[in-house]
Enzyme design. Structure first.
Site, PDB file in Angstrom:
ATOM      1  N   GLU A  38       0.854  -1.254   0.047  1.00  0.00           N
ATOM      2  CA  GLU A  38      -0.026   0.002   0.071  1.00  0.00           C
ATOM      3  C   GLU A  38       0.864   1.297  -0.005  1.00  0.00           C
ATOM      4  O   GLU A  38       0.455   2.191  -0.786  1.00  0.00           O
ATOM      5  CB  GLU A  38      -0.871  -0.067   1.114  1.00  0.00           C
ATOM      6  N   ASP A  42       0.721   3.984  -3.097  1.00  0.00           N
ATOM      7  CA  ASP A  42       0.437   5.486  -2.593  1.00  0.00           C
ATOM      8  C   ASP A  42       1.410   6.325  -3.613  1.00  0.00           C
ATOM      9  O   ASP A  42       0.979   7.282  -3.966  1.00  0.00           O
ATOM     10  CB  ASP A  42       0.433   5.594  -1.178  1.00  0.00           C
ATOM     11  N   ASP A 111      -7.382   1.430   1.088  1.00  0.00           N
ATOM     12  CA  ASP A 111      -5.686   0.994   1.408  1.00  0.00           C
ATOM     13  C   ASP A 111      -5.609  -0.128   0.401  1.00  0.00           C
ATOM     14  O   ASP A 111      -4.258  -0.258  -0.290  1.00  0.00           O
ATOM     15  CB  ASP A 111      -5.585   0.418   2.669  1.00  0.00           C
ATOM     16  N   GLU A 114      -4.674   1.080  -3.341  1.00  0.00           N
ATOM     17  CA  GLU A 114      -3.327   1.309  -3.323  1.00  0.00           C
ATOM     18  C   GLU A 114      -2.567   0.111  -3.548  1.00  0.00           C
ATOM     19  O   GLU A 114      -1.341   0.332  -4.252  1.00  0.00           O
ATOM     20  CB  GLU A 114      -2.935   2.208  -2.236  1.00  0.00           C
TER      21      GLU A 114
END
Length: 230
Positions: A38, A42, A111, A114
């Site tokens: 994650e 991101d 989450d 990502e």
């Protein structure tokens, strides 16, 4: 996951992306959860959005680019995409998380999205991640631009503070100067008891907007464009 329009060379990467941290406890302790992936996803998402804004909005200044990117990649936008992909259906969760509606929780789904981006990047590089990101980011960016153009600085600051859990936001008039027909108000912004920006105006509303703008510039480190102070 057919909706990804991508075939993984290493399917274990996708499995990791879909594994919530709650799943690795107890009998599944040997599994790897998706939090590191994650983190990577991101960063890849922000890079691709930044590039998209730079190439497609040549007149947009740095402040507006920062605001648009933040709005396009914040939790509600990612949650919507995750729902469209039916991502919750594929998540690996603990029984406890499952029983408390984990497959529908915005934080878990955003989450996981990502993490999926991170998995795409690890499996196929930026050429795999970018088409997937572009498949949904155009709508998110257009919505972000429309939303931001309609908001004032006080609203934007409120969202900034709430999103980052900075503490209570407070506006205080600390000065009133000038004759009755030409008052100048000075407003101070405090967040969590700490003083940040100041602003002046012929009304309390104008002073508050200018103080909010100054605070946003201080917090984000960029100059925010004129035009939202009314």
């Amino acid at each position: 996951m057919a909706k990804l329009n991508y075939s993984f060379t290493d399917i274990a990467l996708l499995n990791t992306a879909l594994t919530h941290s709650s799943f690795v406890k107890g009998e599944n302790r040997a599994s790897i959860h998706n939090e590191r992936m994650e983190f990577l996803g991101d960063a890849v998402l922000e890079l691709c959005v930044s590039e998209y804004l730079y190439l497609n909005f040549p007149q947009m200044n740095e402040g507006m680019m920062t605001r648009t990117r933040s709005r396009a990649v914040y939790e509600p936008a990612l949650f919507r995409v995750a729902k469209e992909l039916d991502l919750g259906r594929y998540l690996r969760l603990s029984h406890g998380e499952e029983n408390t509606g984990g497959r529908e929780k915005p934080s878990i789904l955003s989450d996981a999205l990502e993490a999926v981006i991170g998995a795409l990047f690890l499996d196929g590089g930026i050429d795999a991640a970018k088409p997937f990101i572009h498949s949904f980011i155009e709508v998110s960016i257009c919505e972000a631009v429309k939303s931001l153009s309609a908001k004032d600085y006080k609203t934007l600051l409120q969202e900034y503070v709430q999103h980052r859990h900075c503490g209570e936001l407070d506006y205080t008039v600390i000065g009133i100067n000038g004759p009755d027909h030409k008052r100048v108000f000075t407003m101070q912004v405090s967040i969590g008891g700490a003083v940040y920006g100041f602003g002046e105006g012929s009304t309390k509303q104008e002073a508050g907007q200018n103080a909010a703008k100054a605070t946003l510039e201080l917090l984000s480190g960029v100059d925010w464009p004129e035009g939202n102070s009314n």
